[in-house]
Design an enzyme around this catalytic site. Structure first.
Site, PDB file in Angstrom:
ATOM      1  N   SER A   1     -32.428  -4.155  29.040  1.00  0.00           N
ATOM      2  CA  SER A   1     -30.968  -4.183  29.210  1.00  0.00           C
ATOM      3  C   SER A   1     -30.325  -2.816  28.989  1.00  0.00           C
ATOM      4  O   SER A   1     -29.438  -2.397  29.735  1.00  0.00           O
ATOM      5  CB  SER A   1     -30.353  -5.198  28.239  1.00  0.00           C
ATOM      6  OG  SER A   1     -30.791  -6.493  28.516  1.00  0.00           O
TER       7      SER A   1
ATOM      8  N   SER B   1      19.499   0.723  16.937  1.00  0.00           N
ATOM      9  CA  SER B   1      20.316  -0.475  17.155  1.00  0.00           C
ATOM     10  C   SER B   1      21.583  -0.452  16.309  1.00  0.00           C
ATOM     11  O   SER B   1      22.561  -1.120  16.626  1.00  0.00           O
ATOM     12  CB  SER B   1      19.499  -1.729  16.829  1.00  0.00           C
ATOM     13  OG  SER B   1      19.129  -1.734  15.453  1.00  0.00           O
TER      14      SER B   1
ATOM     15  N   SER C   1     -20.714  -3.661  19.780  1.00  0.00           N
ATOM     16  CA  SER C   1     -19.368  -4.241  19.655  1.00  0.00           C
ATOM     17  C   SER C   1     -18.337  -3.159  19.366  1.00  0.00           C
ATOM     18  O   SER C   1     -17.192  -3.237  19.834  1.00  0.00           O
ATOM     19  CB  SER C   1     -19.361  -5.293  18.543  1.00  0.00           C
ATOM     20  OG  SER C   1     -19.830  -4.737  17.317  1.00  0.00           O
TER      21      SER C   1
ATOM     22  N   ASN D   1      16.308  10.154  18.622  1.00  0.00           N
ATOM     23  CA  ASN D   1      15.096  10.267  17.820  1.00  0.00           C
ATOM     24  C   ASN D   1      13.906  10.769  18.643  1.00  0.00           C
ATOM     25  O   ASN D   1      13.771  10.408  19.815  1.00  0.00           O
ATOM     26  CB  ASN D   1      14.745   8.913  17.209  1.00  0.00           C
ATOM     27  CG  ASN D   1      15.867   8.362  16.348  1.00  0.00           C
ATOM     28  OD1 ASN D   1      16.564   9.123  15.675  1.00  0.00           O
ATOM     29  ND2 ASN D   1      16.051   7.048  16.372  1.00  0.00           N
TER      30      ASN D   1
ATOM     31  N   HIS E   1       4.729  27.626   5.148  1.00  0.00           N
ATOM     32  CA  HIS E   1       5.082  26.695   4.063  1.00  0.00           C
ATOM     33  C   HIS E   1       6.446  26.035   4.331  1.00  0.00           C
ATOM     34  O   HIS E   1       7.107  25.576   3.401  1.00  0.00           O
ATOM     35  CB  HIS E   1       5.117  27.405   2.705  1.00  0.00           C
ATOM     36  CG  HIS E   1       3.844  28.092   2.350  1.00  0.00           C
ATOM     37  ND1 HIS E   1       2.809  27.475   1.678  1.00  0.00           N
ATOM     38  CD2 HIS E   1       3.422  29.364   2.581  1.00  0.00           C
ATOM     39  CE1 HIS E   1       1.814  28.326   1.508  1.00  0.00           C
ATOM     40  NE2 HIS E   1       2.151  29.473   2.052  1.00  0.00           N
TER      41      HIS E   1
ATOM     42  N   ARG F   1     -17.463  -1.165  22.588  1.00  0.00           N
ATOM     43  CA  ARG F   1     -16.647  -1.923  23.548  1.00  0.00           C
ATOM     44  C   ARG F   1     -15.155  -1.770  23.251  1.00  0.00           C
ATOM     45  O   ARG F   1     -14.313  -1.994  24.122  1.00  0.00           O
ATOM     46  CB  ARG F   1     -17.039  -3.405  23.526  1.00  0.00           C
ATOM     47  CG  ARG F   1     -18.427  -3.666  24.092  1.00  0.00           C
ATOM     48  CD  ARG F   1     -18.889  -5.089  23.800  1.00  0.00           C
ATOM     49  NE  ARG F   1     -20.308  -5.251  24.062  1.00  0.00           N
ATOM     50  CZ  ARG F   1     -20.813  -5.963  25.073  1.00  0.00           C
ATOM     51  NH1 ARG F   1     -20.008  -6.550  25.939  1.00  0.00           N
ATOM     52  NH2 ARG F   1     -22.114  -6.068  25.215  1.00  0.00           N
TER      53      ARG F   1
ATOM     54  N   HIS G   1     -25.792 -13.594  26.621  1.00  0.00           N
ATOM     55  CA  HIS G   1     -26.385 -12.277  26.892  1.00  0.00           C
ATOM     56  C   HIS G   1     -25.753 -11.759  28.173  1.00  0.00           C
ATOM     57  O   HIS G   1     -25.983 -12.311  29.253  1.00  0.00           O
ATOM     58  CB  HIS G   1     -27.905 -12.409  27.038  1.00  0.00           C
ATOM     59  CG  HIS G   1     -28.639 -11.102  26.984  1.00  0.00           C
ATOM     60  ND1 HIS G   1     -28.521 -10.149  27.965  1.00  0.00           N
ATOM     61  CD2 HIS G   1     -29.512 -10.593  26.065  1.00  0.00           C
ATOM     62  CE1 HIS G   1     -29.287  -9.110  27.667  1.00  0.00           C
ATOM     63  NE2 HIS G   1     -29.895  -9.350  26.502  1.00  0.00           N
TER      64      HIS G   1
ATOM     65  N   ARG H   1      -0.993  -1.752  27.135  1.00  0.00           N
ATOM     66  CA  ARG H   1       0.359  -1.303  27.437  1.00  0.00           C
ATOM     67  C   ARG H   1       0.382   0.139  27.915  1.00  0.00           C
ATOM     68  O   ARG H   1       1.241   0.546  28.694  1.00  0.00           O
ATOM     69  CB  ARG H   1       1.234  -1.453  26.187  1.00  0.00           C
ATOM     70  CG  ARG H   1       2.678  -1.043  26.408  1.00  0.00           C
ATOM     71  CD  ARG H   1       3.503  -1.252  25.148  1.00  0.00           C
ATOM     72  NE  ARG H   1       4.860  -0.807  25.342  1.00  0.00           N
ATOM     73  CZ  ARG H   1       5.771  -0.804  24.376  1.00  0.00           C
ATOM     74  NH1 ARG H   1       5.460  -1.228  23.180  1.00  0.00           N
ATOM     75  NH2 ARG H   1       6.990  -0.375  24.616  1.00  0.00           N
TER      76      ARG H   1
ATOM     77  N   GLU I   1       6.640  11.000  17.967  1.00  0.00           N
ATOM     78  CA  GLU I   1       6.178  10.146  16.873  1.00  0.00           C
ATOM     79  C   GLU I   1       5.054   9.221  17.340  1.00  0.00           C
ATOM     80  O   GLU I   1       4.092   8.971  16.605  1.00  0.00           O
ATOM     81  CB  GLU I   1       7.349   9.338  16.316  1.00  0.00           C
ATOM     82  CG  GLU I   1       8.337  10.196  15.534  1.00  0.00           C
ATOM     83  CD  GLU I   1       9.603   9.459  15.152  1.00  0.00           C
ATOM     84  OE1 GLU I   1      10.305   9.943  14.248  1.00  0.00           O
ATOM     85  OE2 GLU I   1       9.903   8.405  15.744  1.00  0.00           O
TER      86      GLU I   1
END
Length: 436
Positions: A94, A263, A307, A270, A141, A310, A68, A4, A275
């Site tokens: 590889s 809503s 993995s 906001n 503070h 990736r 592979h 996205r 955020e």
């Protein structure tokens, strides 16, 4: 990947077609280096360059059988190259292809990030100069401390962004290495000169020593640099969120026409952009942890890092690219309320000048402990009685014996508090210009 948020350029870099194209670039450079060294026929290198191609769907089809990805890739390319394909991937393992190509992808992605930071730095600099002398209260503070300017806050952001530029540049150099040294890094099948030639063709440094893989402390440094940059953005975004609180109301992220905040509550405006940046910074910190876990592999290599990479490499770059571009829009469009800043500065009835009064008393010979006691008791009265601090000082017999009304008035001079702002700006922005 975080699809996205993917900008077209960053998305292109981490797309499957571009990954395979980069693998093919490495294979082609290797073939040409071997041809120049007389290891493979020159016509084979020519065929690999001119006929070398692939179809992603075909690679995926082959991989269903081979399980592979590199073998699936070389098989698909071989179908295009023809008989000369017996020299494709000759003497290589590889990871020679994967790690060398990954360096090229990370280098490309770093360049996008560096351009993003540059754009944000420009926006922050412009707003810093605009608000160089816009007074506001500094908070430590979360409590009123002493006066500062909003431009000074932004100059601090700018300086931090410059440090992030240096971090990403250093990390870019650290990962800009390739290796063609074989299954355990011994050059058993190809001479080191081939690796040097391939890396030269690709604009990479040759890894001084490798196992089967380029060592993952390099990649961890890069992901850490990305995570630190994200943490800086989180810090800046959190500052805007804090200043946008209704009770403070000094800064507001842009709120476009037609935008809705809730809503259920039509009045809400906001800080959702800030955020989101804070949230995504958490993701990059987690990815940095995963990159650190990748450093330790079994012996000369296992694939437990594969993995993970990736996911974390594309996602970290894509997320940070989005964060930088979105925060640039926020900075350019953020609404600043100088009147509210001044109102809030005065809200604590002048106690924020207590440090100056303390120093004036000490300068006139009052022991620091005694001076502190006199100033603090009036500050506490100001808080509890909601009385102007200056008036209390003027009516304090101990203070009045040492400081004249004119002395006390000067201690509340805001311009004296801000007299070195130009000097700070010169240090921040002149240093940047000197680098250029």
């Amino acid at each position: 990947m975080i699809q996205r948020y993917t900008h077209p350029e960053m998305g292109r870099i981490w797309s499957e077609p571009h990954k395979y194209q980069t693998w093919l670039l490495v294979e082609t450079a290797a073939a040409e280096a071997m041809a120049d060294a007389g290891i493979i026929p020159a016509e084979a290198a020519r065929d690999i360059r001119t006929r070398g191609a692939f179809d992603v769907a075909r690679i995926e089809e082959i991989e269903q059988t081979t399980q592979h990805d590199v073998i699936a890739f070389t098989t698909a390319v071989a179908e295009k190259v023809g008989p000369s394909a017996r020299w494709l991937h000759f003497g290589m393992t590889s990871s020679d292809v994967i790690d060398t190509a990954l360096a090229l992808l990370m280098r490309e992605a770093c360049d996008v990030i560096l351009n993003d930071i540059s754009a944000l730095s420009d926006a922050v600099r412009d707003r810093a100069i605009e608000h160089r002398f816009t007074p506001m209260i500094g908070r430590t503070h979360g409590v009123h401390a002493e006066p500062m300017t909003f431009g000074l806050k932004l100059a601090l952001w700018f300086a931090e962004l410059e440090r992030n530029v240096e971090r990403v540049r250093r990390a870019r150099a650290v990962v800009n290495v390739g290796k063609i040294s074989g299954a355990v890094g011994t050059f058993a099948h190809l001479e080191p000169a081939i690796e040097a030639d391939v890396c030269r063709r690709l604009g990479l440094d040759a890894e001084s020593v490798a196992s089967q893989v380029v060592q993952r402390d390099r990649h961890a440094e890069l992901v850490a640099a990305l995570a630190i940059t994200a943490a800086s953005l989180e810090k800046f975004a959190l500052a805007i969120r804090g200043l946008q609180k209704t009770e403070i109301g000094e800064v507001e992220e842009p709120f476009s026409k037609g935008q809705k905040g809730s809503s259920a509550m039509p009045h809400k405006r906001n800080p959702i952009g800030c955020e989101q940046i804070v949230g995504l910074a958490r993701l990059l910190r987690g990815n940095a942890q995963a990159a650190l876990e990748n450093v330790a592999l079994w012996h000369e290599r296992d694939i437990s890092h594969s993995s993970v990479e990736r996911v974390i490499l594309p996602d970290s770059f894509i997320a940070l690219d989005h964060m930088l571009r979105r925060f640039t829009r926020i900075v350019r469009g953020m609404v600043v309320y100088p009147e509210r800043m001044l109102e809030n500065l005065n809200r604590s009835r002048g106690v924020v000048f207590s440090g100056t009064v303390l120093l004036e008393l000490a300068r006139r010979g009052v022991a620091r402990e005694q001076a502190y006691e006199w100033v603090q008791r009036n500050a506490m009265r100001s808080f509890t009685e909601q009385t102007p601090f200056k008036a209390l000082l003027l009516g304090d017999a101990d203070v009045a014996r040492v400081l004249s009304p004119a002395d006390i008035e000067r201690a509340f001079d805001l311009t004296q508090q801000l007299k070195h702002i130009d000097h700070i700006f010169d240090r921040v922005f002149r240093t940047v210009h000197a680098k250029v």
